[in-house]
Enzyme design. Structure first.
Site, PDB file in Angstrom:
ATOM      1  CG  ASP A 129      -2.107   0.874   1.139  1.00  0.00           C
ATOM      2  OD1 ASP A 129      -2.456   1.281   0.012  1.00  0.00           O
ATOM      3  OD2 ASP A 129      -2.706   1.172   2.180  1.00  0.00           O
ATOM      4  CG  HIS A 212      -4.926   3.402  -3.932  1.00  0.00           C
ATOM      5  ND1 HIS A 212      -3.580   3.636  -3.775  1.00  0.00           N
ATOM      6  CD2 HIS A 212      -5.352   2.810  -2.782  1.00  0.00           C
ATOM      7  CE1 HIS A 212      -3.212   3.222  -2.564  1.00  0.00           C
ATOM      8  NE2 HIS A 212      -4.266   2.712  -1.938  1.00  0.00           N
ATOM      9  CG  HIS A 215      -6.909  -1.737  -4.813  1.00  0.00           C
ATOM     10  ND1 HIS A 215      -8.081  -1.128  -4.400  1.00  0.00           N
ATOM     11  CD2 HIS A 215      -6.736  -2.787  -3.993  1.00  0.00           C
ATOM     12  CE1 HIS A 215      -8.582  -1.789  -3.359  1.00  0.00           C
ATOM     13  NE2 HIS A 215      -7.773  -2.794  -3.083  1.00  0.00           N
ATOM     14  CG  HIS A 229      -5.919  -1.917   0.271  1.00  0.00           C
ATOM     15  ND1 HIS A 229      -6.827  -1.320  -0.580  1.00  0.00           N
ATOM     16  CD2 HIS A 229      -4.964  -0.974   0.517  1.00  0.00           C
ATOM     17  CE1 HIS A 229      -6.448  -0.085  -0.835  1.00  0.00           C
ATOM     18  NE2 HIS A 229      -5.325   0.158  -0.182  1.00  0.00           N
TER      19      HIS A 229
HETATM   20 ZN   LIG Z   1      -4.416   2.069   0.016  1.00  0.00          ZN
END
Ligand SMILES: [Zn+2]
Length: 321
Positions: A129, A212, A215, A229
Protein backbone atom coordinates in the site's frame (compact mmCIF):
# COMPACT_ATOMS: atom_id res chain seq x y z
CA UNK A 1 -20.76 -10.43 19.44
CA UNK A 2 -21.63 -7.68 21.84
CA UNK A 3 -20.56 -7.29 25.44
CA UNK A 4 -20.59 -4.43 27.88
CA UNK A 5 -18.17 -4.05 30.77
CA UNK A 6 -17.58 -1.36 33.33
CA UNK A 7 -14.03 -0.17 33.94
CA UNK A 8 -13.15 1.85 36.98
CA UNK A 9 -10.71 4.64 36.22
CA UNK A 10 -8.41 5.87 38.97
CA UNK A 11 -10.15 8.62 40.90
CA UNK A 12 -12.96 8.88 38.36
CA UNK A 13 -16.36 7.49 37.64
CA UNK A 14 -16.71 4.18 35.92
CA UNK A 15 -16.28 4.02 32.15
CA UNK A 16 -18.65 1.72 30.31
CA UNK A 17 -17.17 -0.06 27.30
CA UNK A 18 -19.43 -1.72 24.75
CA UNK A 19 -17.63 -4.16 22.47
CA UNK A 20 -18.99 -5.07 19.08
CA UNK A 21 -17.31 -7.38 16.57
CA UNK A 22 -16.77 -6.21 12.99
CA UNK A 23 -18.36 -8.55 10.48
CA UNK A 24 -15.86 -8.31 7.63
CA UNK A 25 -16.70 -5.52 5.17
CA UNK A 26 -16.56 -1.74 5.47
CA UNK A 27 -19.97 -1.42 3.81
CA UNK A 28 -22.79 1.10 4.23
CA UNK A 29 -24.81 -1.71 5.83
CA UNK A 30 -22.11 -2.49 8.42
CA UNK A 31 -21.56 1.20 9.20
CA UNK A 32 -25.31 1.66 9.77
CA UNK A 33 -25.47 -1.47 11.95
CA UNK A 34 -22.56 -0.34 14.15
CA UNK A 35 -23.83 3.24 14.33
CA UNK A 36 -27.06 1.75 15.68
CA UNK A 37 -25.07 -0.05 18.38
CA UNK A 38 -23.34 3.25 19.20
CA UNK A 39 -26.63 5.12 19.43
CA UNK A 40 -28.14 2.48 21.67
CA UNK A 41 -25.08 2.60 23.95
CA UNK A 42 -25.13 6.45 23.87
CA UNK A 43 -21.44 6.29 22.97
CA UNK A 44 -19.26 9.32 23.80
CA UNK A 45 -16.33 8.04 21.76
CA UNK A 46 -15.72 5.32 19.16
CA UNK A 47 -12.58 3.18 19.43
CA UNK A 48 -11.53 1.13 16.39
CA UNK A 49 -9.17 -1.80 16.99
CA UNK A 50 -7.84 -3.96 14.14
CA UNK A 51 -6.72 -3.62 10.52
CA UNK A 52 -7.73 -1.41 7.60
CA UNK A 53 -11.41 -2.24 7.10
CA UNK A 54 -12.46 -2.26 10.78
CA UNK A 55 -10.60 1.04 11.25
CA UNK A 56 -12.22 2.63 8.18
CA UNK A 57 -15.55 1.43 9.55
CA UNK A 58 -14.85 2.90 13.00
CA UNK A 59 -14.03 6.28 11.41
CA UNK A 60 -17.28 6.22 9.41
CA UNK A 61 -19.31 5.16 12.48
CA UNK A 62 -17.80 7.98 14.57
CA UNK A 63 -18.68 10.40 11.76
CA UNK A 64 -22.27 9.12 11.66
CA UNK A 65 -22.52 9.53 15.44
CA UNK A 66 -20.67 12.88 15.41
CA UNK A 67 -18.28 11.54 18.05
CA UNK A 68 -14.46 11.53 18.36
CA UNK A 69 -12.61 8.42 17.18
CA UNK A 70 -9.57 6.66 18.61
CA UNK A 71 -7.77 4.37 16.16
CA UNK A 72 -5.71 1.44 17.46
CA UNK A 73 -4.13 -0.45 14.54
CA UNK A 74 -3.15 -4.01 15.45
CA UNK A 75 -1.60 -4.44 11.99
CA UNK A 76 0.54 -2.21 9.77
CA UNK A 77 -1.28 -3.56 6.73
CA UNK A 78 -2.68 -0.35 5.19
CA UNK A 79 -2.42 3.42 5.49
CA UNK A 80 -6.02 3.68 6.68
CA UNK A 81 -5.32 4.59 10.35
CA UNK A 82 -4.37 8.26 9.96
CA UNK A 83 -6.56 9.35 7.05
CA UNK A 84 -9.84 11.26 7.02
CA UNK A 85 -11.28 8.81 4.51
CA UNK A 86 -13.10 5.48 4.56
CA UNK A 87 -13.14 3.14 1.58
CA UNK A 88 -16.66 1.79 1.25
CA UNK A 89 -17.17 -1.65 -0.29
CA UNK A 90 -20.30 -3.58 -1.20
CA UNK A 91 -21.19 -6.37 1.28
CA UNK A 92 -19.68 -8.72 -1.36
CA UNK A 93 -16.32 -6.93 -1.21
CA UNK A 94 -16.26 -4.87 -4.42
CA UNK A 95 -15.12 -1.23 -4.26
CA UNK A 96 -18.09 1.14 -4.02
CA UNK A 97 -16.89 4.67 -3.20
CA UNK A 98 -14.65 6.85 -1.03
CA UNK A 99 -16.28 8.46 1.98
CA UNK A 100 -14.40 11.70 2.66
CA UNK A 101 -14.61 12.62 6.34
CA UNK A 102 -14.42 16.19 7.66
CA UNK A 103 -11.57 15.42 10.07
CA UNK A 104 -8.75 12.99 10.75
CA UNK A 105 -8.91 10.55 13.69
CA UNK A 106 -8.48 12.24 17.08
CA UNK A 107 -5.93 9.68 18.31
CA UNK A 108 -3.91 7.02 16.47
CA UNK A 109 -2.17 4.66 18.89
CA UNK A 110 0.29 2.08 17.50
CA UNK A 111 2.17 -0.44 19.65
CA UNK A 112 5.12 -1.84 17.69
CA UNK A 113 5.11 -5.00 19.85
CA UNK A 114 1.57 -5.75 18.69
CA UNK A 115 2.55 -5.21 15.03
CA UNK A 116 5.64 -7.41 15.44
CA UNK A 117 3.49 -10.23 16.81
CA UNK A 118 1.04 -10.16 13.89
CA UNK A 119 1.64 -12.44 10.88
CA UNK A 120 4.33 -10.94 8.62
CA UNK A 121 2.01 -10.96 5.57
CA UNK A 122 0.18 -7.98 7.08
CA UNK A 123 3.35 -5.88 7.27
CA UNK A 124 4.29 -6.84 3.70
CA UNK A 125 0.81 -5.94 2.47
CA UNK A 126 1.17 -2.57 4.21
CA UNK A 127 4.41 -2.05 2.31
CA UNK A 128 2.49 -2.72 -0.92
CA UNK A 129 0.00 0.00 0.00
CA UNK A 130 2.82 2.38 0.95
CA UNK A 131 4.75 1.56 -2.24
CA UNK A 132 2.18 3.40 -4.35
CA UNK A 133 2.18 6.61 -2.30
CA UNK A 134 5.07 8.50 -3.83
CA UNK A 135 4.24 7.55 -7.43
CA UNK A 136 0.62 8.58 -7.08
CA UNK A 137 1.54 11.84 -5.31
CA UNK A 138 4.12 12.53 -8.02
CA UNK A 139 1.48 12.08 -10.75
CA UNK A 140 -0.76 14.59 -8.97
CA UNK A 141 2.14 17.00 -8.52
CA UNK A 142 2.97 16.76 -12.23
CA UNK A 143 -0.60 17.21 -13.46
CA UNK A 144 -1.60 19.76 -10.82
CA UNK A 145 -4.46 17.48 -9.71
CA UNK A 146 -6.03 17.98 -6.31
CA UNK A 147 -5.22 15.76 -3.34
CA UNK A 148 -7.86 13.78 -1.44
CA UNK A 149 -9.08 16.91 0.33
CA UNK A 150 -9.66 18.72 -2.99
CA UNK A 151 -6.69 21.06 -2.56
CA UNK A 152 -3.24 21.25 -4.15
CA UNK A 153 -0.64 19.09 -2.45
CA UNK A 154 1.96 20.90 -0.37
CA UNK A 155 5.74 20.53 -0.58
CA UNK A 156 5.54 18.79 2.79
CA UNK A 157 3.13 16.18 1.43
CA UNK A 158 5.36 15.34 -1.53
CA UNK A 159 8.45 15.19 0.69
CA UNK A 160 6.68 12.82 3.11
CA UNK A 161 5.53 10.65 0.19
CA UNK A 162 9.12 10.47 -1.05
CA UNK A 163 10.38 9.65 2.47
CA UNK A 164 7.81 6.84 2.55
CA UNK A 165 9.30 5.32 -0.62
CA UNK A 166 12.91 5.79 0.52
CA UNK A 167 12.13 4.16 3.87
CA UNK A 168 10.66 1.09 2.18
CA UNK A 169 13.69 0.78 -0.10
CA UNK A 170 16.13 1.17 2.82
CA UNK A 171 14.38 -0.84 5.53
CA UNK A 172 11.66 -2.98 3.93
CA UNK A 173 13.60 -6.23 3.64
CA UNK A 174 15.04 -5.95 7.17
CA UNK A 175 11.65 -5.02 8.61
CA UNK A 176 10.08 -8.11 7.08
CA UNK A 177 12.87 -10.29 8.51
CA UNK A 178 12.49 -8.77 11.99
CA UNK A 179 8.69 -8.99 11.97
CA UNK A 180 9.07 -12.67 11.01
CA UNK A 181 11.12 -13.10 14.21
CA UNK A 182 8.58 -11.05 16.20
CA UNK A 183 11.38 -8.63 17.11
CA UNK A 184 10.98 -4.85 17.31
CA UNK A 185 14.00 -3.21 15.66
CA UNK A 186 14.66 0.32 14.35
CA UNK A 187 14.07 -0.94 10.78
CA UNK A 188 10.68 -2.39 11.74
CA UNK A 189 9.73 0.79 13.61
CA UNK A 190 10.61 2.90 10.56
CA UNK A 191 8.54 0.71 8.23
CA UNK A 192 5.59 0.80 10.64
CA UNK A 193 5.88 4.61 10.50
CA UNK A 194 6.13 4.52 6.68
CA UNK A 195 3.14 2.17 6.26
CA UNK A 196 0.94 3.96 8.76
CA UNK A 197 1.86 7.64 9.03
CA UNK A 198 3.95 8.60 5.98
CA UNK A 199 1.79 6.71 3.52
CA UNK A 200 -1.38 8.06 5.16
CA UNK A 201 -0.23 11.68 5.07
CA UNK A 202 1.36 11.17 1.66
CA UNK A 203 -1.70 9.83 -0.13
CA UNK A 204 -4.20 12.07 1.58
CA UNK A 205 -2.25 15.30 1.20
CA UNK A 206 -0.34 14.38 -1.98
CA UNK A 207 -3.15 12.66 -3.88
CA UNK A 208 -3.87 9.34 -5.58
CA UNK A 209 -3.61 8.38 -9.25
CA UNK A 210 -3.56 5.02 -11.01
CA UNK A 211 -2.33 2.40 -8.52
CA UNK A 212 -5.39 2.66 -6.29
CA UNK A 213 -7.76 3.06 -9.24
CA UNK A 214 -6.41 -0.17 -10.76
CA UNK A 215 -6.68 -1.80 -7.33
CA UNK A 216 -10.31 -0.73 -7.22
CA UNK A 217 -10.76 -2.28 -10.66
CA UNK A 218 -9.26 -5.60 -9.48
CA UNK A 219 -11.83 -5.81 -6.67
CA UNK A 220 -14.58 -6.43 -9.26
CA UNK A 221 -13.11 -9.91 -9.84
CA UNK A 222 -14.00 -12.33 -7.00
CA UNK A 223 -10.78 -14.29 -7.72
CA UNK A 224 -8.80 -11.41 -6.17
CA UNK A 225 -10.76 -11.33 -2.92
CA UNK A 226 -8.38 -13.64 -1.08
CA UNK A 227 -5.64 -11.06 -1.71
CA UNK A 228 -5.34 -8.07 0.53
CA UNK A 229 -5.58 -4.37 -0.28
CA UNK A 230 -1.83 -3.68 -0.28
CA UNK A 231 -1.09 -6.77 -2.36
CA UNK A 232 -3.45 -5.61 -5.10
CA UNK A 233 -2.13 -2.05 -4.78
CA UNK A 234 1.40 -3.40 -5.38
CA UNK A 235 0.36 -4.85 -8.75
CA UNK A 236 -1.59 -1.63 -9.37
CA UNK A 237 1.65 0.26 -8.74
CA UNK A 238 3.63 -1.88 -11.20
CA UNK A 239 0.83 -1.33 -13.75
CA UNK A 240 0.98 2.42 -13.08
CA UNK A 241 4.73 2.39 -13.74
CA UNK A 242 3.98 0.82 -17.14
CA UNK A 243 1.20 3.33 -17.81
CA UNK A 244 3.36 6.39 -17.15
CA UNK A 245 6.89 7.39 -18.12
CA UNK A 246 9.27 6.29 -15.39
CA UNK A 247 13.03 5.62 -15.61
CA UNK A 248 13.85 1.97 -16.36
CA UNK A 249 16.19 1.72 -13.33
CA UNK A 250 13.40 2.90 -11.05
CA UNK A 251 10.95 0.36 -12.48
CA UNK A 252 13.59 -2.33 -12.03
CA UNK A 253 14.19 -1.22 -8.42
CA UNK A 254 10.47 -1.51 -7.63
CA UNK A 255 10.22 -5.02 -9.13
CA UNK A 256 13.33 -6.08 -7.17
CA UNK A 257 11.78 -4.73 -3.99
CA UNK A 258 8.46 -6.51 -4.56
CA UNK A 259 10.22 -9.81 -5.19
CA UNK A 260 12.52 -9.36 -2.19
CA UNK A 261 9.65 -8.83 0.26
CA UNK A 262 7.17 -11.16 -1.47
CA UNK A 263 4.68 -8.69 -2.95
CA UNK A 264 2.76 -9.64 -6.13
CA UNK A 265 4.52 -8.97 -9.45
CA UNK A 266 2.14 -10.73 -11.84
CA UNK A 267 -1.56 -11.49 -12.23
CA UNK A 268 -1.15 -15.07 -10.98
CA UNK A 269 0.08 -13.61 -7.66
CA UNK A 270 -3.32 -12.00 -7.06
CA UNK A 271 -5.40 -15.02 -8.10
CA UNK A 272 -5.70 -14.07 -11.79
CA UNK A 273 -3.52 -16.73 -13.43
CA UNK A 274 -6.29 -17.35 -15.95
CA UNK A 275 -7.48 -13.76 -16.43
CA UNK A 276 -9.32 -13.29 -19.71
CA UNK A 277 -9.27 -10.16 -21.86
CA UNK A 278 -12.90 -9.56 -20.88
CA UNK A 279 -11.96 -9.66 -17.19
CA UNK A 280 -9.06 -7.24 -17.65
CA UNK A 281 -11.32 -4.93 -19.65
CA UNK A 282 -13.82 -4.97 -16.78
CA UNK A 283 -10.98 -4.07 -14.36
CA UNK A 284 -9.85 -1.23 -16.63
CA UNK A 285 -13.38 0.11 -17.10
CA UNK A 286 -13.84 0.33 -13.33
CA UNK A 287 -10.35 1.84 -12.91
CA UNK A 288 -11.31 4.53 -15.45
CA UNK A 289 -14.81 5.20 -14.04
CA UNK A 290 -15.76 8.90 -13.96
CA UNK A 291 -14.28 10.57 -10.89
CA UNK A 292 -11.63 7.86 -10.38
CA UNK A 293 -8.20 9.08 -9.30
CA UNK A 294 -6.58 7.58 -12.43
CA UNK A 295 -7.73 10.74 -14.24
CA UNK A 296 -5.18 12.65 -12.12
CA UNK A 297 -2.49 11.36 -14.52
CA UNK A 298 -1.31 14.08 -16.90
CA UNK A 299 -2.54 13.59 -20.47
CA UNK A 300 -5.42 11.31 -19.46
CA UNK A 301 -5.79 7.54 -19.79
CA UNK A 302 -8.16 5.14 -21.53
CA UNK A 303 -9.31 1.64 -20.50
CA UNK A 304 -7.35 0.25 -23.49
CA UNK A 305 -4.12 1.77 -22.18
CA UNK A 306 -4.85 0.43 -18.70
CA UNK A 307 -5.34 -3.11 -20.03
CA UNK A 308 -2.05 -2.80 -21.94
CA UNK A 309 -0.26 -1.53 -18.80
CA UNK A 310 -1.59 -4.39 -16.64
CA UNK A 311 -0.49 -6.89 -19.30
CA UNK A 312 2.95 -5.29 -19.52
CA UNK A 313 3.37 -5.32 -15.73
CA UNK A 314 2.30 -8.98 -15.64
CA UNK A 315 4.66 -9.96 -18.46
CA UNK A 316 7.62 -8.25 -16.79
CA UNK A 317 6.81 -9.92 -13.47
CA UNK A 318 6.58 -13.36 -15.08
CA UNK A 319 9.82 -12.76 -16.99
CA UNK A 320 11.61 -11.92 -13.74
CA UNK A 321 10.19 -14.94 -11.94
ZN1 LIG B 1 -4.42 2.07 0.02
Amino acid sequence: MRSTVDKALAGQDKLTLTYETFTGECSDEEIERLAGVGRQAKADVVIGVGGGKPLDTAKAVAHALKRPVVIVPTLASTDAPCSALSVIYTPEGAFKRYLLLPRNPDVVLVDSEVIANAPVRFLVSGMGDALSTWFEAQDCQESGAANMTGRSGTMTAFALARLCFDTLMADGVAAKRDCGKKTVTPALERVIEANTLLSGLGFESGGLSGAHAIHNGFTVLPETHSCWHGEKVALGTLSLLMLTKRPAELVSQVYDFCMAVGLPVCLADIGLAKATDEQLQAVARLACAPGETIHNIAGGVTPERVVAAIKAADAEGRRRK
